[in-house]
Design a protein around this motif. Structure first.
Motif, PDB file in Angstrom:
ATOM      1  N   ARG A   1       9.666   5.140 -11.330  1.00 26.43           N
ATOM      2  CA  ARG A   1       9.220   5.679 -12.730  1.00 26.43           C
ATOM      3  C   ARG A   1       8.806   4.529 -13.586  1.00 26.43           C
ATOM      4  O   ARG A   1       7.687   4.756 -14.409  1.00 26.43           O
ATOM      5  N   PHE A   2       9.180   3.217 -13.542  1.00 26.53           N
ATOM      6  CA  PHE A   2       9.124   2.434 -14.454  1.00 26.53           C
ATOM      7  C   PHE A   2       7.583   1.734 -14.078  1.00 26.53           C
ATOM      8  O   PHE A   2       6.511   1.790 -15.054  1.00 26.53           O
ATOM      9  N   LEU A   3       7.284   1.642 -12.714  1.00 30.68           N
ATOM     10  CA  LEU A   3       5.984   1.121 -12.360  1.00 30.68           C
ATOM     11  C   LEU A   3       4.899   2.322 -12.747  1.00 30.68           C
ATOM     12  O   LEU A   3       3.713   1.915 -13.446  1.00 30.68           O
ATOM     13  N   GLN A   4       5.091   3.543 -12.680  1.00 31.32           N
ATOM     14  CA  GLN A   4       4.119   4.392 -12.989  1.00 31.32           C
ATOM     15  C   GLN A   4       3.926   4.430 -14.553  1.00 31.32           C
ATOM     16  O   GLN A   4       2.816   4.342 -14.802  1.00 31.32           O
ATOM     17  N   GLN A   5       4.997   4.406 -15.232  1.00 34.67           N
ATOM     18  CA  GLN A   5       4.610   4.163 -16.726  1.00 34.67           C
ATOM     19  C   GLN A   5       3.702   2.813 -17.001  1.00 34.67           C
ATOM     20  O   GLN A   5       2.947   2.941 -17.868  1.00 34.67           O
TER      21      GLN A   5
ATOM     22  N   LEU B   1       3.762  10.645  -6.226  1.00 34.39           N
ATOM     23  CA  LEU B   1       5.251  11.287  -6.917  1.00 34.39           C
ATOM     24  C   LEU B   1       5.077  11.636  -8.249  1.00 34.39           C
ATOM     25  O   LEU B   1       6.035  11.919  -8.815  1.00 34.39           O
ATOM     26  N   ARG B   2       3.864  11.455  -8.754  1.00 35.85           N
ATOM     27  CA  ARG B   2       3.710  11.874 -10.163  1.00 35.85           C
ATOM     28  C   ARG B   2       3.588  13.384 -10.456  1.00 35.85           C
ATOM     29  O   ARG B   2       3.903  13.938 -11.521  1.00 35.85           O
TER      30      ARG B   2
ATOM     31  N   PRO C   1       0.837  -1.128   0.115  1.00 42.78           N
ATOM     32  CA  PRO C   1      -0.068   0.148  -0.165  1.00 42.78           C
ATOM     33  C   PRO C   1       0.981   1.307  -0.041  1.00 42.78           C
ATOM     34  O   PRO C   1       0.565   2.447  -0.567  1.00 42.78           O
ATOM     35  N   TRP C   2       2.004   1.316   0.594  1.00 43.01           N
ATOM     36  CA  TRP C   2       2.843   2.468   0.736  1.00 43.01           C
ATOM     37  C   TRP C   2       3.240   2.905  -0.961  1.00 43.01           C
ATOM     38  O   TRP C   2       3.574   3.649  -1.210  1.00 43.01           O
ATOM     39  N   LEU C   3       3.764   1.684  -1.368  1.00 43.83           N
ATOM     40  CA  LEU C   3       4.306   1.760  -2.743  1.00 43.83           C
ATOM     41  C   LEU C   3       3.097   2.364  -3.944  1.00 43.83           C
ATOM     42  O   LEU C   3       3.256   3.271  -4.691  1.00 43.83           O
ATOM     43  N   MET C   4       1.919   1.841  -3.708  1.00 43.23           N
ATOM     44  CA  MET C   4       0.808   2.116  -4.267  1.00 43.23           C
ATOM     45  C   MET C   4       0.569   3.658  -4.228  1.00 43.23           C
ATOM     46  O   MET C   4       0.228   4.595  -5.118  1.00 43.23           O
TER      47      MET C   4
END
Length: 459
Positions: free
Chosen positions: A408-412, A393-394, A384-387
């Motif tokens: 950044r990879f996960l966001q994309q 952070l976007r 949940p912290w990562l999510m």
């Protein structure tokens, strides 16, 4: 998450006392599992406990929207059998998160279809009240109200917590001994300072603050026509669409209307400003629903929404017979609705730790249980912290920890998953299962989803 409650087991109960600091959701759920392990559980709460489902001073955000995710709902019904039926008898409707939830995603409105992802949509005040009422029936559990914990009591060599220092409402200082102490006092927890006062290090902190603010108002009904959803969500979308809104139905056929602004674009709390903000959203649904609706509350603002993680799991020295849970360890941006569900997961982890330490022992030694638990809790908080932080952070205006290459990879990649989810019901269900902490984020990389993401990226 592979954490389940088994209320059929009979834990070994130790002839000892435990203190839980704080009577909010995290404290109540912690007390519930500890009642199976200790002869006496005392919840210490600085507020007077209301006799009805009402707000209290210690929960300033109680007027705001609170969401119990599917994982948390399942755990609560395991810990408190019959809760579902009790809620239904109080005019709380069942919410199917893929059929009754209308979500405007970047690729369009979310698909809608029935699934196993269900909760009951009620106010936080009602849920806390019902849990507290059920705990009041436990003979080995009591509440000490209008009392503030001012510090920890330790043994002479300061290795073990043996109780707490108290101050009651008339200013009298006392002490209360116990064989175990839990800090569930929330984001204002004084444990870092208490540890420093007795010679320990305070935990390191990670903070991510998107400067998001809410303005919420309650309505008896919305619009002129019946709405075909229980929840509607217009999500802020980085980098330019900083505004969003939520319509959420709760007990008594009432609606909580919550306006959201990111990056200090805070929604106003005056009448005209509230409506103007709603009218400025990317879709007219929220404004059309409230423009002629009759409110039944003032407009409540709330801006303390930073993510804060205290790394107790990293401390090389930690006192025995003491743990920290809930917002006292990890506070999430409330917009993601994770807090109550993560608190329920933490309660199960604590239950499992006690079973592990007391199994087959007539006189169990709880030494190092605290260290063991804090490391287990850190794993629960990880997803949940990562999510929450990856999304916050976007925004270029976000302060604190900065996104690394993995984030950044996960966001994309998640952006591509969401686009596919707008069109594919099976991908959307997987997406909702991750949000509701039913499935791990690794499900996004299973071949069927990965292939569709690749196809979308090159289409």
């Amino acid at each position: 998450m592979e954490i389940t409650a088994n209320v059929q087991e009979t834990p070994v109960k130790t002839p000892q006392k435990v203190i839980v600091i704080g009577g909010s959701i995290a404290g109540l759920l912690t007390a519930r599992v500890l009642a199976d392990h200790f002869d006496q559980v005392t919840i210490i709460e600085r507020d007077r406990v209301p006799e009805q489902p009402e707000s209290r001073a210690g929960v300033p955000q109680s007027h705001q929207l609170h969401v119990l995710l599917t994982q948390g709902y399942r755990i609560l019904n395991q810990l408190f059998p019959g809760l579902e039926e009790e809620l239904a008898g109080l005019d709380v409707s069942t919410l199917n998160w893929t059929a009754d939830f209308q979500w405007l995603l970047p690729g369009g409105w979310s698909p809608r279809f029935p699934s196993h992802l269900k909760t009951q949509a009620c106010s936080r005040n009602l849920l806390e009240f019902l849990i507290r009422k059920r705990l009041a029936a436990y003979r080995n559990l009591d509440f000490k109200e209008a009392t503030t914990v001012t510090g920890l009591l330790l043994n002479p060599n300061r290795t073990t917590v043996e109780g707490v220092k108290l101050r009651n409402s008339n200013g009298t200082d006392t002490q209360l001994s116990a064989q175990f102490v839990v800090d569930a006092s929330g984001r204002n927890s004084q444990t870092p300072q208490w540890l420093k006062n007795v010679g320990y290090e305070a935990p390191q902190e990670t903070i991510v603050n998107a400067f998001l603010g809410y303005a919420s108002r309650w309505y008896q009904s919305l619009g002129n026509e019946p709405l075909d959803y229980h929840v509607l969500y217009l999500m802020p979308q980085a980098p330019h669409q900083s505004r969003g809104g939520v319509l959420y139905r709760v007990e008594g056929d009432r609606w909580i209307v919550c306006l959201i602004g990111v990056g200090r674009d805070y929604p106003p709390t005056d009448e005209a400003g509230f409506l103007d903000f709603a009218q400025s959203l990317s879709d007219p649904s929220v404004y059309e629903a409230i423009k002629n609706a009759q409110p039944i509350s003032p407009i409540y603002g709330y801006r303390r929404t930073e993510n804060r993680l205290r790394h107790y799991e990293r401390l090389s020295h930690f006192p025995n017979n003491f743990v920290v849970v809930g917002d006292a360890v990890c506070t999430f941006n409330p917009v993601y609705g994770q807090g109550m569900t993560v608190a329920s997961l933490a309660a199960l982890v604590l239950d499992q730790c006690f079973k592990q330490y007391t199994q087959h022992r007539s006189n169990p030694d709880l030494k190092d249980l605290g260290k063991h638990f804090q490391k287990k809790l850190a794993l629960v908080n990880q997803t949940p912290w990562l999510m929450a932080t990856a999304d916050d952070l976007r925004w270029s205006t976000t302060a604190g920890d900065k996104p690394n290459i993995i984030t950044r990879f996960l966001q994309q990649y998640i952006d591509k998953v969401i686009l596919v989810a707008s069109e594919r019901a099976e991908v959307y269900q997987s997406f909702i299962e991750v949000i509701h902490l039913i499935k791990p984020t690794t499900i996004f990389f299973k071949p069927s989803i990965l292939w569709q993401v690749i196809r979308q990226a090159f289409s």
